[in-house]
Motif scaffolding. Structure first.
Motif, PDB file in Angstrom:
ATOM      1  N   PRO A 258       0.833  -1.209   0.000  1.00 36.61           N
ATOM      2  CA  PRO A 258       0.000   0.000   0.000  1.00 36.61           C
ATOM      3  C   PRO A 258       0.867   1.259   0.000  1.00 36.61           C
ATOM      4  O   PRO A 258       2.027   1.231   0.416  1.00 36.61           O
ATOM      5  N   THR A 259       0.311   2.363  -0.464  1.00 39.34           N
ATOM      6  CA  THR A 259       1.016   3.641  -0.490  1.00 39.34           C
ATOM      7  C   THR A 259       1.473   4.020   0.913  1.00 39.34           C
ATOM      8  O   THR A 259       0.705   3.930   1.876  1.00 39.34           O
ATOM      9  N   GLY A 260       2.725   4.411   1.036  1.00 41.17           N
ATOM     10  CA  GLY A 260       3.258   4.815   2.331  1.00 41.17           C
ATOM     11  C   GLY A 260       3.916   3.693   3.110  1.00 41.17           C
ATOM     12  O   GLY A 260       4.470   3.922   4.181  1.00 41.17           O
ATOM     13  N   TRP A 261       3.854   2.463   2.577  1.00 37.96           N
ATOM     14  CA  TRP A 261       4.471   1.324   3.229  1.00 37.96           C
ATOM     15  C   TRP A 261       5.809   1.021   2.566  1.00 37.96           C
ATOM     16  O   TRP A 261       6.019   1.305   1.384  1.00 37.96           O
ATOM     17  N   VAL A 262       6.717   0.413   3.317  1.00 44.49           N
ATOM     18  CA  VAL A 262       8.029   0.024   2.810  1.00 44.49           C
ATOM     19  C   VAL A 262       7.978  -1.453   2.447  1.00 44.49           C
ATOM     20  O   VAL A 262       7.448  -2.267   3.207  1.00 44.49           O
ATOM     21  N   SER A 263       8.521  -1.818   1.289  1.00 45.80           N
ATOM     22  CA  SER A 263       8.452  -3.210   0.833  1.00 45.80           C
ATOM     23  C   SER A 263       9.772  -3.936   1.057  1.00 45.80           C
ATOM     24  O   SER A 263      10.850  -3.329   1.044  1.00 45.80           O
ATOM     25  N   ARG A 264       9.668  -5.237   1.256  1.00 43.57           N
ATOM     26  CA  ARG A 264      10.831  -6.106   1.382  1.00 43.57           C
ATOM     27  C   ARG A 264      10.463  -7.444   0.760  1.00 43.57           C
ATOM     28  O   ARG A 264       9.530  -8.114   1.198  1.00 43.57           O
ATOM     29  N   SER A 276       5.173   4.361  11.616  1.00 42.63           N
ATOM     30  CA  SER A 276       4.364   5.541  11.912  1.00 42.63           C
ATOM     31  C   SER A 276       5.235   6.786  12.057  1.00 42.63           C
ATOM     32  O   SER A 276       6.409   6.720  12.441  1.00 42.63           O
ATOM     33  N   ASP A 277       4.646   7.928  11.752  1.00 42.91           N
ATOM     34  CA  ASP A 277       5.320   9.226  11.861  1.00 42.91           C
ATOM     35  C   ASP A 277       5.296   9.668  13.321  1.00 42.91           C
ATOM     36  O   ASP A 277       4.257  10.099  13.831  1.00 42.91           O
ATOM     37  N   TYR A 278       6.424   9.539  14.005  1.00 45.22           N
ATOM     38  CA  TYR A 278       6.450   9.859  15.431  1.00 45.22           C
ATOM     39  C   TYR A 278       6.344  11.353  15.700  1.00 45.22           C
ATOM     40  O   TYR A 278       6.161  11.773  16.843  1.00 45.22           O
ATOM     41  N   CYS A 294      -3.079  -1.323  13.271  1.00 44.56           N
ATOM     42  CA  CYS A 294      -2.422  -2.164  12.270  1.00 44.56           C
ATOM     43  C   CYS A 294      -3.418  -3.124  11.628  1.00 44.56           C
ATOM     44  O   CYS A 294      -3.430  -3.299  10.404  1.00 44.56           O
ATOM     45  N   ALA A 295      -4.253  -3.755  12.449  1.00 45.87           N
ATOM     46  CA  ALA A 295      -5.225  -4.705  11.920  1.00 45.87           C
ATOM     47  C   ALA A 295      -6.170  -4.032  10.933  1.00 45.87           C
ATOM     48  O   ALA A 295      -6.575  -4.626   9.932  1.00 45.87           O
ATOM     49  N   SER A 296      -6.501  -2.758  11.200  1.00 46.47           N
ATOM     50  CA  SER A 296      -7.436  -2.040  10.328  1.00 46.47           C
ATOM     51  C   SER A 296      -6.820  -1.651   8.997  1.00 46.47           C
ATOM     52  O   SER A 296      -7.534  -1.275   8.065  1.00 46.47           O
ATOM     53  N   GLN A 297      -5.493  -1.745   8.881  1.00 49.68           N
ATOM     54  CA  GLN A 297      -4.811  -1.310   7.666  1.00 49.68           C
ATOM     55  C   GLN A 297      -4.600  -2.420   6.645  1.00 49.68           C
ATOM     56  O   GLN A 297      -4.017  -2.194   5.588  1.00 49.68           O
ATOM     57  N   ALA A 298      -5.065  -3.643   6.949  1.00 51.66           N
ATOM     58  CA  ALA A 298      -4.912  -4.736   5.985  1.00 51.66           C
ATOM     59  C   ALA A 298      -5.616  -4.374   4.689  1.00 51.66           C
ATOM     60  O   ALA A 298      -6.792  -4.015   4.701  1.00 51.66           O
ATOM     61  N   PRO A 299      -4.923  -4.428   3.537  1.00 52.96           N
ATOM     62  CA  PRO A 299      -5.526  -3.996   2.274  1.00 52.96           C
ATOM     63  C   PRO A 299      -6.622  -4.906   1.755  1.00 52.96           C
ATOM     64  O   PRO A 299      -7.390  -4.515   0.899  1.00 52.96           O
ATOM     65  N   SER A 302      -7.436 -11.224   2.402  1.00 54.55           N
ATOM     66  CA  SER A 302      -6.395 -12.242   2.251  1.00 54.55           C
ATOM     67  C   SER A 302      -5.045 -11.750   2.740  1.00 54.55           C
ATOM     68  O   SER A 302      -4.046 -12.424   2.578  1.00 54.55           O
ATOM     69  N   ALA A 303      -5.013 -10.563   3.341  1.00 54.90           N
ATOM     70  CA  ALA A 303      -3.768 -10.017   3.866  1.00 54.90           C
ATOM     71  C   ALA A 303      -3.867  -9.908   5.382  1.00 54.90           C
ATOM     72  O   ALA A 303      -4.944  -9.795   5.938  1.00 54.90           O
ATOM     73  N   THR A 304      -2.732  -9.964   6.060  1.00 50.76           N
ATOM     74  CA  THR A 304      -2.689  -9.774   7.498  1.00 50.76           C
ATOM     75  C   THR A 304      -1.888  -8.530   7.810  1.00 50.76           C
ATOM     76  O   THR A 304      -0.944  -8.195   7.104  1.00 50.76           O
ATOM     77  N   SER A 305      -2.271  -7.836   8.850  1.00 50.14           N
ATOM     78  CA  SER A 305      -1.554  -6.623   9.243  1.00 50.14           C
ATOM     79  C   SER A 305      -1.475  -6.596  10.760  1.00 50.14           C
ATOM     80  O   SER A 305      -2.493  -6.463  11.435  1.00 50.14           O
ATOM     81  N   LEU A 306      -0.283  -6.759  11.288  1.00 50.00           N
ATOM     82  CA  LEU A 306      -0.068  -6.839  12.727  1.00 50.00           C
ATOM     83  C   LEU A 306       1.105  -5.955  13.124  1.00 50.00           C
ATOM     84  O   LEU A 306       1.868  -5.496  12.276  1.00 50.00           O
TER      85      LEU A 306
END
Length: 360
Positions: A258-264, A276-278, A294-299, A302-306
């Motif tokens: 998603p936009t604003g996330w870092v990929s690996r 998050s922006d501290y 975090c849970a609410s940000q799952a796109p 079928s995705a998990t966000s923790l």
């Protein structure tokens, strides 16, 4: 912490709030309820807490609030009921699954039950009723038994596929799970496309060191092209038309973050991280709030966000590199590491922390 009557009311209110017509204190009146009680409850927390159930005494007998017959083969009393003082008419369950009669007017924790018409593959820890291990969710289906093709179709209908073992950690975990059962299960392993060349269901190559063949494969009568795993962790080739239990697995297979996330990108999948922006006061949260955010940000479902879990040295190095590019934050960032379930026993959502690889 409520009385028995107030707990029942609360269960009903909660179910209505969630869109269900009814809800009540938990009843344990069939095999599935017993499986939950003995398989799930002890892992909720390491404590001596008691929980109200829907078992109560009236008209000279014990009754379930849902009207089902009381069958003690599904639960066990703790040297009770003893009805101390003649006022113990409601039953509670301990973390070990044993029941105790208590004063209905005392305040305690409670367990609610509500009907559900749809089974969600992903929720809570990203796995719902499935078992989470590392980045994957697993489910061991032992009934009804299906052919290999139908078993795979069942897994795919839930967004997953038949078991695929991709590294030594997965092999070790699967082998450890198999000792808990006497069943054999279909895996994704097969040589349907080319005899003698075994691949996983998605056509990915299998590695010999990750598959312990049980003096097999022998392609008996030229009709054994699908792989089954036994309770000892050994594999056997079998007729794909035979019916067996099966193991499904599920993991997020997204191609972009998603936009604003870092990929690996790893050898297994794409990982996405949100830092998050501290400097933004609206993003300062408690641990529980951050967990919910975090849970609410799952796109997608079928995705998990923790909150962050650090599973290996490579991930540790990646996170450290990302944080090194930011201004120093004296407050730090929340991670999923916690000892909420058992004081001094630190885990990432119930997964044992491998300190040598993850934290040191």
């Amino acid at each position: 912490m409520l009385t028995w009557d107030n707990a029942r009311t609360k269960c009903g209110q909660q179910a209505t709030q969630d869109g269900y017509s009814k809800g009540d204190l938990v009843s344990v009146d069939d095999d599935d309820d017993q499986t939950f009680l003995l398989g799930e409850l002890p892992f909720l927390t390491q404590s001596t807490k008691l929980y109200w159930t829907g078992l109560y005494y009236a008209n000279s007998q014990w009754n379930w609030v849902n009207g089902q017959p009381v069958n003690t083969k599904y639960f066990q009393w703790v040297q009770e009921p003893d009805n101390i003082g003649g006022i113990e008419s409601c039953a509670m369950v301990r973390m070990n699954g044993n029941f105790s009669d208590q004063n209905c007017q005392s305040n305690h924790n409670f367990i609610c039950m509500k009907p559900q018409s749809v089974a969600y593959a992903l929720s809570n820890m990203g796995c719902g009723q499935w078992t989470r291990a590392g980045r994957k969710c697993y489910h061991f289906y032992n009934g009804p038994k299906l052919t290999w093709v139908n078993a795979r179709g069942n897994c795919q209908s839930l967004g997953g596929d038949l078991l695929k073992v991709e590294n030594k950690d997965e092999k070790t975990w699967i082998t450890s799970q198999m000792v808990l059962t006497t069943d054999s299960f279909w895996t994704g392993l097969n040589d349907r496309a080319q005899e003698g060349t075994y691949v996983w269901a998605d056509s990915a190559s299998s590695q010999d060191q990750l598959v312990m063949w049980n003096q097999e494969p022998n392609d008996y009568m030229g009709q054994e092209d699908c792989g089954i795993i036994f309770s000892n962790g050994g594999y056997n080739d079998a007729n794909c038309a035979a019916k067996a239990a099966f193991i499904c697995e599920l993991q997020y297979q997204g191609t972009t973050c998603p936009t604003g996330w870092v990929s690996r990108t790893t050898s297994q999948m794409l990982d996405c991280y949100f830092i998050s922006d501290y400097k933004n006061n609206t993003m300062m949260m408690t641990w529980s709030e951050a967990l919910g955010y975090c849970a609410s940000q799952a796109p997608s479902q079928s995705a998990t966000s923790l909150l962050l879990s650090v599973d290996d040295a490579d991930e540790k190095a990646f996170i450290e590199q990302q944080l090194s590019t930011l201004d120093r934050n004296f407050g730090g960032w929340w991670t999923g590491l916690n000892d909420k379930d058992r004081e001094g026993y630190w885990t990432f959502y119930g997964q044992t922390v491998m300190a040598s690889a993850s934290l040191m």
